[in-house]
Write an enzyme that holds these catalytic residues in place. Structure first.
Site, mmCIF file in Angstrom:
data_model
loop_
_atom_site.group_PDB
_atom_site.id
_atom_site.type_symbol
_atom_site.label_atom_id
_atom_site.label_comp_id
_atom_site.label_asym_id
_atom_site.label_seq_id
_atom_site.Cartn_x
_atom_site.Cartn_y
_atom_site.Cartn_z
ATOM 1 N N ASN A 192 23.814 -48.166 42.680
ATOM 2 C CA ASN A 192 25.011 -48.865 42.187
ATOM 3 C C ASN A 192 26.198 -48.458 43.040
ATOM 4 O O ASN A 192 26.250 -47.314 43.474
ATOM 5 C CB ASN A 192 25.339 -48.414 40.753
ATOM 6 C CG ASN A 192 24.307 -48.888 39.767
ATOM 7 O OD1 ASN A 192 23.845 -49.998 39.848
ATOM 8 N ND2 ASN A 192 23.966 -48.022 38.839
ATOM 9 N N ASP A 197 17.485 -44.032 28.956
ATOM 10 C CA ASP A 197 18.926 -44.007 28.698
ATOM 11 C C ASP A 197 19.321 -42.559 28.393
ATOM 12 O O ASP A 197 18.952 -42.004 27.357
ATOM 13 C CB ASP A 197 19.276 -44.933 27.528
ATOM 14 C CG ASP A 197 20.774 -45.138 27.420
ATOM 15 O OD1 ASP A 197 21.508 -44.126 27.333
ATOM 16 O OD2 ASP A 197 21.227 -46.289 27.449
ATOM 17 N N LYS A 235 7.577 -45.008 54.857
ATOM 18 C CA LYS A 235 8.467 -46.135 55.124
ATOM 19 C C LYS A 235 7.650 -47.433 55.224
ATOM 20 O O LYS A 235 6.657 -47.489 55.962
ATOM 21 C CB LYS A 235 9.224 -45.892 56.443
ATOM 22 C CG LYS A 235 10.225 -46.972 56.731
ATOM 23 C CD LYS A 235 10.990 -46.711 58.008
ATOM 24 C CE LYS A 235 11.856 -47.904 58.327
ATOM 25 N NZ LYS A 235 12.460 -47.823 59.648
HETATM 26 O O1 C5P Z 1 24.345 -49.506 28.115
HETATM 27 P P1 C5P Z 1 25.042 -49.114 29.337
HETATM 28 O O2 C5P Z 1 24.128 -48.641 30.401
HETATM 29 O O3 C5P Z 1 26.047 -50.075 29.867
HETATM 30 O O4 C5P Z 1 25.915 -47.829 28.854
HETATM 31 C C1 C5P Z 1 26.796 -47.174 29.664
HETATM 32 C C2 C5P Z 1 26.885 -45.746 29.240
HETATM 33 O O5 C5P Z 1 25.593 -45.182 29.106
HETATM 34 C C3 C5P Z 1 27.565 -44.867 30.263
HETATM 35 O O6 C5P Z 1 28.218 -43.816 29.581
HETATM 36 C C4 C5P Z 1 26.416 -44.376 31.115
HETATM 37 O O7 C5P Z 1 26.717 -43.164 31.776
HETATM 38 C C5 C5P Z 1 25.322 -44.226 30.096
HETATM 39 N N1 C5P Z 1 23.965 -44.488 30.591
HETATM 40 C C6 C5P Z 1 23.010 -43.509 30.527
HETATM 41 N N2 C5P Z 1 21.730 -43.754 30.959
HETATM 42 C C7 C5P Z 1 21.401 -44.970 31.400
HETATM 43 C C8 C5P Z 1 22.356 -45.990 31.464
HETATM 44 C C9 C5P Z 1 23.630 -45.728 31.042
HETATM 45 O O8 C5P Z 1 23.315 -42.389 30.142
HETATM 46 N N3 C5P Z 1 20.162 -45.174 31.813
#
Ligand code: C5P
Length: 395
Positions: free
Chosen positions: A207, A303, A286
């Site tokens: 990202n 998450d 690669k």
């Molecule tokens: O649901 P979303 O990814 O948009 O949520 C954003 C929040 O969740 C941010 O605080 C981000 O750091 C956290 N996040 C996370 N793990 C992920 C994706 C997002 O901790 N895989």
């Protein structure tokens, strides 16, 4: 940025040439700086240098005939919001620890009312001298803040502890000294930056996150007195002083690092732009380029924030939401779904990579708009808001 009055004492060490740069950084930040030198410091750097940089007369002598009241030591300490001595020699520190006031600088230090920070600078043997270490311990007990010293190559050619901190780092400590210690004694765990999900030995999916917001929050938490651990994806930023940084690459690495640290944390602030997917069909080697279409299989990443909030005794959790539309609606839905006491919502268009930002804080009481400002200023407000909510929750 609030402008402050800083009294800068320069004592006689070779590092005093670096104090000119320090003055420049402090004045650039908008502060007014008044320099006082010891007589031996003037052997290293001429007072005119500091005079030119500060636009103020430099004081050296106790018995200054130009000052009608002969009370320079009292009036200068009353004028100052903060007293910084950089470099602080072993001799100056010894006098300070023992209340000796035999020249203008040591007399000012004895007569001070404002906070005093000292940045020791001396040869490694002088630093390690038991008398010096005794003095340092005494000064800590007396409430003097000791900045450094750093270790490394010294002006005398020896290598060891005793170097003055670099001016940039001293300037960060000065700014920190002006911040309220809302998180004193607290441990704060922060994720920052992007994650990088490997495709093969050289390529990856990521990202466009600079890490600036997460690093600003780490600095603000450190300034507020917290012990900060920063779990960081790949960014080209220096962590603030006093923050422990753990480098990670993928979301899974980030989750592992967070799991290893989170038991200790009072706060978890999840600023990282975690990649939502990782590549299932990763290649060790690669992948050779050819004319065929390459298909990547993407599987969802864990998450990290949801993992933390699902723990039996989670720390106080703060999440971030970056959205490209319907910001507040999506963000509040995310806050509820992730069961967060506090969430910072920002628009992708204004937030990513920029030095300033615009944030809305969402909590149980509603929305709190933080107008456009530098990321550090916003970070300080976010940290203060989180500290307030944390206290309310505890009581
Ligand atoms: O649901 P979303 O990814 O948009 O949520 C954003 C929040 O969740 C941010 O605080 C981000 O750091 C956290 N996040 C996370 N793990 C992920 C994706 C997002 O901790 N895989």
């Amino acid at each position: 940025m609030i402008q402050r009055k800083i009294l800068l004492g320069v004592s006689g060490g070779i590092a005093s040439y670096k104090s000119a740069e320090l003055v420049r950084l402090l004045t650039k930040a908008g502060h007014e700086v008044q320099v006082v030198m010891t007589r031996s410091a003037t052997e290293f750097v001429g007072p005119v240098t500091f005079q030119a940089l500060t636009g103020r007369e430099v004081f050296v002598e106790m018995w200054d005939k130009q000052r009608g009241d002969s009370m320079a030591h009292i009036s200068l300490t009353r004028w100052a919001d903060l007293f910084l001595v950089a470099p602080a020699t072993a001799n100056f520190l010894a006098k300070l620890a023992n209340g000796i006031a035999d020249d203008l600088l040591s007399t000012l230090a004895a007569a001070r009312e404002c906070p005093l920070l000292v940045a020791p600078a001396m040869n490694k043997q002088m630093w390690a001298n038991p008398a010096n270490l005794r003095n340092i311990e005494q000064l800590k007990v007396d409430g003097v803040t000791i900045l450094g010293p750093a270790a490394g190559v010294q002006a005398c050619g020896e290598v060891g502890e005793g170097r003055m901190l670099e001016p940039e780092e001293i300037a960060l400590h000065v700014e920190a000294a002006f911040q309220p210690k809302l998180l004193a004694g607290k441990k704060v765990l922060i994720t920052a930056g992007p994650t990088f999900e490997r495709i093969d030995a050289v390529r990856g999916v990521t990202n466009p996150s600079s890490g600036k917001m997460g690093y600003a929050i780490a600095r603000a938490a450190w300034e507020a007195g917290a012990a900060v651990t920063l779990v960081s994806g790949p960014v080209s930023l220096e962590p603030p002083p006093g923050c422990r940084r753990i480098d990670v690459l993928s979301a899974q690495d980030m989750l592992n690092a967070v799991n290893a640290e989170v038991d200790e944390a009072d706060f978890f602030i999840s600023v990282a732009a975690v990649a939502d997917y990782y590549v299932l069909n990763q290649s060790e080697q690669k992948i050779k380029k050819d004319a065929h279409i390459l298909t990547l299989e993407l599987a969802p990443n864990p998450d990290i924030l949801a993992n933390v909030t699902a723990r039996p005794n989670p720390p106080f959790c703060v999440g971030f939401a970056a959205e490209s539309e319907n910001l507040l609606e999506y963000a509040e839905a995310k806050r509820r779904r992730k069961q967060l006491p506090l969430l910072a919502a920002n628009l992708v268009q204004t937030a990513i990579g920029a030095d300033d930002n615009e944030i809305t804080l969402l909590d149980d009481a509603g929305q709190h708009r933080l107008p456009r400002a530098g990321k550090l200023e916003l970070a300080r407000k976010l940290v203060a808001h989180a500290a307030r909510l944390y206290l309310q929750k505890k009581n």
